[in-house]
Structures are given as C-alpha cells and as structure tokens.
Design a protein around this motif. Structure first.
Motif, PDB file in Angstrom:
ATOM      1  N   LEU A  78     -19.759 -10.854 -85.908  1.00  0.00           N
ATOM      2  CA  LEU A  78     -20.100  -9.127 -85.559  1.00  0.00           C
ATOM      3  C   LEU A  78     -21.471 -10.346 -84.246  1.00  0.00           C
ATOM      4  N   ALA A  79     -22.433 -10.372 -85.668  1.00  0.00           N
ATOM      5  CA  ALA A  79     -23.808 -11.176 -85.296  1.00  0.00           C
ATOM      6  C   ALA A  79     -23.726 -11.941 -83.816  1.00  0.00           C
ATOM      7  N   SER A  80     -22.852 -13.123 -84.292  1.00  0.00           N
ATOM      8  CA  SER A  80     -22.831 -14.149 -83.636  1.00  0.00           C
ATOM      9  C   SER A  80     -22.011 -13.607 -82.011  1.00  0.00           C
ATOM     10  N   GLU A  98     -23.932 -18.870 -62.775  1.00  0.00           N
ATOM     11  CA  GLU A  98     -22.657 -18.607 -63.301  1.00  0.00           C
ATOM     12  C   GLU A  98     -21.966 -18.804 -64.566  1.00  0.00           C
ATOM     13  N   ASP A  99     -21.760 -19.866 -64.362  1.00  0.00           N
ATOM     14  CA  ASP A  99     -20.591 -21.015 -65.333  1.00  0.00           C
ATOM     15  C   ASP A  99     -21.501 -21.074 -66.467  1.00  0.00           C
ATOM     16  N   LEU A 100     -23.223 -20.704 -66.576  1.00  0.00           N
ATOM     17  CA  LEU A 100     -23.733 -20.569 -68.063  1.00  0.00           C
ATOM     18  C   LEU A 100     -23.906 -19.200 -68.630  1.00  0.00           C
ATOM     19  N   ALA A 101     -23.426 -18.232 -67.468  1.00  0.00           N
ATOM     20  CA  ALA A 101     -23.307 -16.652 -68.529  1.00  0.00           C
ATOM     21  C   ALA A 101     -21.979 -16.614 -68.427  1.00  0.00           C
ATOM     22  N   ARG A 102     -20.885 -17.195 -67.389  1.00  0.00           N
ATOM     23  CA  ARG A 102     -19.386 -17.464 -68.513  1.00  0.00           C
ATOM     24  C   ARG A 102     -19.063 -17.732 -69.329  1.00  0.00           C
ATOM     25  N   GLU A 103     -19.658 -19.036 -69.633  1.00  0.00           N
ATOM     26  CA  GLU A 103     -19.906 -19.432 -70.936  1.00  0.00           C
ATOM     27  C   GLU A 103     -20.895 -18.647 -72.530  1.00  0.00           C
ATOM     28  N   PHE A 104     -21.138 -18.166 -72.256  1.00  0.00           N
ATOM     29  CA  PHE A 104     -21.787 -17.390 -73.266  1.00  0.00           C
ATOM     30  C   PHE A 104     -20.829 -16.055 -73.279  1.00  0.00           C
ATOM     31  N   ALA A 105     -20.528 -15.438 -72.883  1.00  0.00           N
ATOM     32  CA  ALA A 105     -19.371 -14.429 -72.581  1.00  0.00           C
ATOM     33  C   ALA A 105     -17.910 -14.768 -72.766  1.00  0.00           C
ATOM     34  N   ASN A 106     -18.168 -16.631 -73.162  1.00  0.00           N
ATOM     35  CA  ASN A 106     -16.337 -16.772 -73.614  1.00  0.00           C
ATOM     36  C   ASN A 106     -16.594 -16.997 -74.974  1.00  0.00           C
ATOM     37  N   ARG A 107     -17.912 -17.727 -75.308  1.00  0.00           N
ATOM     38  CA  ARG A 107     -18.239 -17.802 -76.760  1.00  0.00           C
ATOM     39  C   ARG A 107     -18.496 -16.523 -77.632  1.00  0.00           C
ATOM     40  N   ALA A 108     -18.988 -15.227 -76.969  1.00  0.00           N
ATOM     41  CA  ALA A 108     -18.956 -13.841 -77.344  1.00  0.00           C
ATOM     42  C   ALA A 108     -17.718 -13.553 -77.623  1.00  0.00           C
ATOM     43  N   ALA A 109     -16.870 -13.948 -76.817  1.00  0.00           N
ATOM     44  CA  ALA A 109     -15.177 -12.966 -76.425  1.00  0.00           C
ATOM     45  C   ALA A 109     -13.967 -14.094 -77.578  1.00  0.00           C
ATOM     46  N   ASP A 110     -14.722 -15.596 -78.029  1.00  0.00           N
ATOM     47  CA  ASP A 110     -14.615 -16.282 -79.412  1.00  0.00           C
ATOM     48  C   ASP A 110     -14.195 -16.279 -80.983  1.00  0.00           C
ATOM     49  N   GLU A 111     -15.857 -14.846 -80.368  1.00  0.00           N
ATOM     50  CA  GLU A 111     -16.618 -14.479 -82.247  1.00  0.00           C
ATOM     51  C   GLU A 111     -15.519 -13.512 -82.380  1.00  0.00           C
ATOM     52  N   LEU A 112     -15.565 -12.575 -81.025  1.00  0.00           N
ATOM     53  CA  LEU A 112     -14.573 -11.414 -80.997  1.00  0.00           C
ATOM     54  C   LEU A 112     -13.232 -11.120 -82.197  1.00  0.00           C
ATOM     55  N   ASP A 113     -12.803 -12.784 -81.620  1.00  0.00           N
ATOM     56  CA  ASP A 113     -11.585 -12.933 -82.179  1.00  0.00           C
ATOM     57  C   ASP A 113     -11.596 -13.204 -83.663  1.00  0.00           C
ATOM     58  N   SER A 155     -10.468 -13.576 -87.059  1.00  0.00           N
ATOM     59  CA  SER A 155      -9.791 -12.735 -87.847  1.00  0.00           C
ATOM     60  C   SER A 155     -10.337 -11.809 -89.092  1.00  0.00           C
ATOM     61  N   ALA A 156     -11.571 -11.870 -89.705  1.00  0.00           N
ATOM     62  CA  ALA A 156     -12.773 -11.026 -90.097  1.00  0.00           C
ATOM     63  C   ALA A 156     -12.800  -9.721 -88.709  1.00  0.00           C
ATOM     64  N   LEU A 157     -12.039  -9.904 -88.183  1.00  0.00           N
ATOM     65  CA  LEU A 157     -13.044  -8.980 -87.574  1.00  0.00           C
ATOM     66  C   LEU A 157     -11.322  -7.866 -87.524  1.00  0.00           C
ATOM     67  N   PRO A 158     -11.073  -6.406 -87.274  1.00  0.00           N
ATOM     68  CA  PRO A 158      -9.822  -5.200 -87.245  1.00  0.00           C
ATOM     69  C   PRO A 158     -10.003  -4.911 -85.517  1.00  0.00           C
ATOM     70  N   ASP A 159      -8.715  -4.798 -84.332  1.00  0.00           N
ATOM     71  CA  ASP A 159      -8.584  -5.103 -83.870  1.00  0.00           C
ATOM     72  C   ASP A 159      -9.652  -3.439 -83.263  1.00  0.00           C
ATOM     73  N   ALA A 160     -10.240  -2.886 -84.275  1.00  0.00           N
ATOM     74  CA  ALA A 160     -10.558  -1.586 -83.720  1.00  0.00           C
ATOM     75  C   ALA A 160     -12.164  -2.280 -82.460  1.00  0.00           C
ATOM     76  N   VAL A 161     -12.647  -3.376 -83.858  1.00  0.00           N
ATOM     77  CA  VAL A 161     -13.510  -3.657 -83.297  1.00  0.00           C
ATOM     78  C   VAL A 161     -13.613  -4.588 -81.282  1.00  0.00           C
TER      79      VAL A 161
END
Lengths: 356, 356
Positions: free
Chosen positions: A230-232, A317-332, A334-340
């Motif tokens: 979540l921090a990442s 724009e590419d750079l913002a997308r890249e960081f947003a995608n990394r954020a999305a990966d972290e959110l995926d 398995s340590a995090l429940p769906d509610a997160v």
C-alpha cells in the motif's frame, strides 16, 4: 498542488476529521485566550487556514484503515487530522518561502497579517514582512501540534512508535523536497527529469499519499507485506499525480480544473515538462519566454506548441501513465484484500483520466 | 539573550548532552545523505548552528533532575537535548523574523545559504530571501526533532505524557511571546512595562528556565509540591534574567558581557527600560533618538542619561531584584531538598550580582 478532487471518501470521514480538528482548535483557542486576545486571533487565523479543504490526506489514512478492516474510526480520524495539520504547516511555510499572500482565492496567514499591518498604517514592504513573520510562527504551531494530534489518537506501544516513524519520514522527506525546490527555482541551470520527479515525490507525494496510506495500514494492524504494497501504491500514485499536475498547469482546461494554465510558465516553474524540454533543440524558443512575469497568452501559446513539438508533453504523459500503472500493480498485490482495491482504484482512474 | 554565563553545571553534563546531540545528528546526516548531498549540507549547517553553546537549558534540566535525586543521566540528557534543539529551532526562526544573518559573530543558517546563493551569482535581495527560506526549513526540522528527542529518552507512561505537556507549554508560550514581540516592534505606540515583562516571559523565560527545571523535576519523580516550587523558581528567575538582559543591553560593560550597549537603542527594542520611560517627561528627549539605525555614541550617552534621570534604570533594577527574590523564596520551599538550593542559588546570585 492539492489533490482535493481525488477524494473518494465522501463526507462521513471528512466530518469525522473536522470534528477532531474542531475539538483541537477549541482547546487551543481557550488556552490562547488565557494568554491574550492577539494570540487568540492567531489561532483563529490558523484554524481558518486549516478549514474548508476536502481533507484529502485524512481520507487516504481512513480509506486504507477501513478497507483493511480497521474499526476504531476515532483513532483513524486523529491520525488523519495529524496529516491535515501537517499539510497546513507545510503550505503556510511554503507560502512564506514563495512570498505568496493568497491561497485558493483568499488571503492566507501571511496575507491576513500583512493586511492587519497595512490597516495599522505600516507601509507595504514592512507590512509584508510582518505577514511572513507571523506565518513563520503559525506554521511552527501547526507543525508541532500535528505531531501532538498523533499522540491524542489514544494509540500506544508498538503501533504508536511506528506511526511516529512514518510521520517522521513524511516530514524528513518534505523538508528535503522543499529545499530542492528552493534550490531549483533559484538556479539558472535546469534540473534533470529525474531530479524534478524526485523533488516532487519528496516535497508532496510522500506526505500526501505514501505516508497517509502507510499510517492507515499500520493502524489497521495489516501485515508487513500489505503495508509495503500500500505504501508503494501511495508513492507511485503520488508521483503520477504530481506529473499530471505539471501537465494540467500548462495544458489543462481552466474551467474544469480551476487552475490557471499560464501561472507555471510565468513563474518559470521547474516541472517534468520543462526539465525534458531543456535538453531538446526547441529549448532555445521556450527559454526566451519561460519565467517572464508578464508573459502574454500569445507567447504562452508559442511555449505550449514548442513543448508539444519537442515531445515534452507526450513524455510527461507516458511517465504519469507509467507511475499510475505501477501503482495499479501494487494494488493488485495478493496481500491486499479486494476492499482496498475498491477503495483506491478510483484514484488511479482519475489520474489516468487526466492524461490524453 | 542567551544565558550562557549562568551555566553552573560544569562540563560533565554538557558533554553528556553533546553526545546525545552528536548521535542524533549522525543518524540524521546518514538519512539525509541517502536523499542527496544538498540535504546533507542542510543538516550539517543545522548541526553547526546547534553546537558551540554552553547547553544552558540542558543544564537546567539536569540540575533539577540530579539535585532531586535522579540517576538516569541518559534519560535526562535526552530531555536536555530536546530543549537545546527547541532553542535552535526558535532562534533560527527568530533570525528569519528579524532578518538577521549573523549570530554570535558567525553566519547563522540564513547567512550560510545567503552566501551560497551569492557565490552562485544570485544578487543580494534574492540571495537573502534564499537564505531565509532555507532557514524556515531548517527551523522546522529542529522543532520537529526536538519533540522526537524527548521520545528517544526511553521514558514511557505517565512521566512521558507529562514531559510532552511541559514541552507543549514551552512551545505554546514561546510562539505567543514571539508574536507579541513582532507586534511591539512594528507598532508606534509603546507597550506597558507589564506587557514587556509578559512578552519576555513567554518568548524566552518559559522555555529557557521554567520548563527545563519543571521537566527535570518531573523526570526525577519529584512531588507535585516540589515540581510546582521549582517551576515557579524558574519562572521568576527567568523573568529577572530577562530584565537584567534589558539593562545590560544599554548600561552593561561591553568588555565583560561581550554584548553591545548600543544595539538595543539603535534597534529601538521595546524593553522594560523603554516601556517605563515612555510614560515619563524625559520621553520627549529619548524618543528623538531611539531606533535611529545610525545613532552615535554621543547620542546614545544622551539617551542613557535620560533613562537614568527618569528613573527607568532604577525601576528596572528594582524589578529584577524583586523577581530574583521571589525566585529565592520559591527555592526555600520545604518541599525542596538542600541539594536543589545548592544547585540553583548561584544563578540567583549571578543575576543579582549584575544589578548595581
């Protein structure tokens, strides 16, 4: 930047945090009254400068906390309020550094006290310094009591020590970011893209995104793996948000964002766009106009075109997308429940929705 | 004012506090290094601005603690170091407010960064603002970590909570005092003697005298009665010290005190002397010269004579004696053991020895 529009928490959390801050300010104002009416006025001014926001940082704390199963909303609201007051401290002092007397259309602490001094017959350079001086004091109070609020959450032992460390990291980072920002703005040479991203992360992303979600997760008693993920997520979405903020500051829709698209150019602000452009042939054209306090809309249009032509806009724009995608990966994780994921995906979508 | 010369503790305590501060700065510099060399430089500058003092406030903490039977010197040194770092934070921000770039003969944080900027080719008004901006950041760090040091003392539970409250009172007071000082210095009307005494108490006496001895007593587990008596001693001797400081700033022996006797007059500083004189017929003469930045030694002699003729000097001396005597009475409290009297009587004697 103030990511007010990313708030997904709704008014319930906001209200809870407002109640904590109301109680805190009531107590402080009572104490200040006993010292004197002038001190009460300072506290009233500080309170006014803390109110009216959407409580973005608290909503990050409480979003992490609740989606990880936390139920002591009073404690979470205190931790959230601590981050809100830290935010006040940092912007009050940032405004001193930038010599700004206005924030969000109203006078800030410096502005209120500059106006008091002028009304009392003090001429403008001295009146401005008076305003900035009082803002130094006000920011000190906000900073100190931010940390105090953390302790009023009623949390003790190991969790309290970890919350202190997270708060410590947030302040340690934002001071570094502010230092680098001061440094960039007053040097003629342009920082690199990496340096700008690093400055934006330190100055704003850590204390606005990363630390609040980390604190919420720790408070909820989440696993180390969940806290780390979540921090990442917070770090990466925070950086993405800052880059989008740079983009909107030049290419945004003023009516939609409420943010001027000429201010950053007139100020010569060191953004990802500018850092990228400074190493391209188009820089010759851009640097002629950048930082002119009276830049016209026609000249701004020339700069915008050059920023597109040299690829700076597409790069950012590419750079913002890249960081947003990394954020999305972290959110995926398995340590995090769906509610997160339910809680924080809208923020990723908002950020991505801002990029063409 | 810096009551360095009141230090009675000797070098042992000073060394202990220096060790705590050394460890704190080593750790902070390591963290700063990981962020970047510029941040390391800021921390080194902050450390330099914290070193070299006689550790007056820590010696008040440790004096109270040891004379009340405390034996955990490591804990006491941490509490002392917290007050020392609070002192650094307050003077760094006080210098921003006063636009001072020098302290004790050397450049302060603002001065170091003003000079860096000038060396980099930035012209003087912008270079000065650069210096002040970095000092705002440095003071924030010192303030935040002062409170953190308190927690690193290893003390927990009720005592920790009380130390936090004492530290809180110290900061709450000094912010009020700084506000009143800013207010006085920029208004044409003169404050009353009571207002000046109150400002000096809040701005300096609380965090330099009252809170340190109170913290030392609480840490030592002293009775409520002993804590109250010692805190009241600190409050009264702190006020007496400030009034003596006002006197020495005009009538002192420069070779003995190392303090100029013309600076306060050139600055037009609102002191007990000035507040008293402003309601006497001699004020007409004094106010002609007070606050002239280029006041000559001859003109200063005229002002000094008028301050004596109107009774301001004698009044301030009586007032200082009165507060010092109150401090002595508190020290005679039966709740305090003789060791406390042995520890702190020399301070009362030093203060009284400064008055004719």
């Amino acid at each position: 930047m103030d990511p007010q529009d990313l708030v997904v928490a709704g008014t319930r959390r906001q209200k809870h945090v407002d109640e904590v801050l109301d109680r805190f300010f009531s107590l402080a104002k009572n104490r200040a009254s006993a010292i004197g009416p002038r001190y009460l006025t300072l506290w009233q001014t500080l309170e006014k400068n803390t109110s009216g926001g959407k409580r973005f940082r608290p909503s990050m704390v409480m979003g992490a906390y609740e989606s990880l199963g936390g139920t002591d909303l009073e404690a979470a609201a205190h931790v959230g309020a601590a981050f809100e007051l830290l935010h006040t401290a940092l912007i009050v002092h940032d405004d001193v550094i930038d010599r700004d007397f206005i924030r969000r259309g109203g006078v800030n602490v410096s502005g209120v006290y500059r106006d008091f001094a002028q009304t009392a017959g003090i001429p403008i350079p001295a009146a401005e310094h008076r305003g900035l001086s009082v803002a130094v004091i006000a920011g000190d109070l906000a900073l100190f009591y931010a940390f105090r609020l953390l302790d009023r959450s009623g949390i003790d032992g190991e969790v309290r020590a970890r919350l202190h460390d997270i708060f410590d990291e947030a302040l340690f980072a934002s001071a570094a970011g502010e230092l680098f920002d001061v440094d960039f703005s007053q040097h003629r040479s342009m920082p690199s893209v990496d340096e700008v991203v690093d400055m934006e992360r330190l100055k704003t992303a850590v204390y606005s995104f990363e630390s609040p979600v980390e604190a919420g997760a720790v408070l909820a008693g989440a696993s180390d793996e969940a806290v780390r993920a979540l921090a990442s997520f917070g770090r990466n979405i925070g950086i993405a948000y800052q880059i989008v903020d740079d983009l909107l500051g030049v290419f945004g829709d003023e009516t939609a964002t409420g943010k001027t698209t000429i201010g950053d150019l007139r100020e010569g602000k060191r953004t990802v766009l500018i850092a990228y452009a400074s190493e391209r042939p188009e820089w010759l054209e851009i640097s002629r106009w950048l930082g002119l306090p009276d830049l016209t809309w026609e000249q701004a249009a020339v700069v915008r075109r050059a920023l597109e032509d040299c690829g700076a806009r597409a790069y950012a724009e590419d750079l913002a997308r890249e960081f947003a995608n990394r954020a999305a990966d972290e959110l995926d994780s398995s340590a995090l429940p769906d509610a997160v994921r339910d809680e924080f995906r809208p923020i990723i979508e908002t950020v991505l929705g801002r990029v063409r």
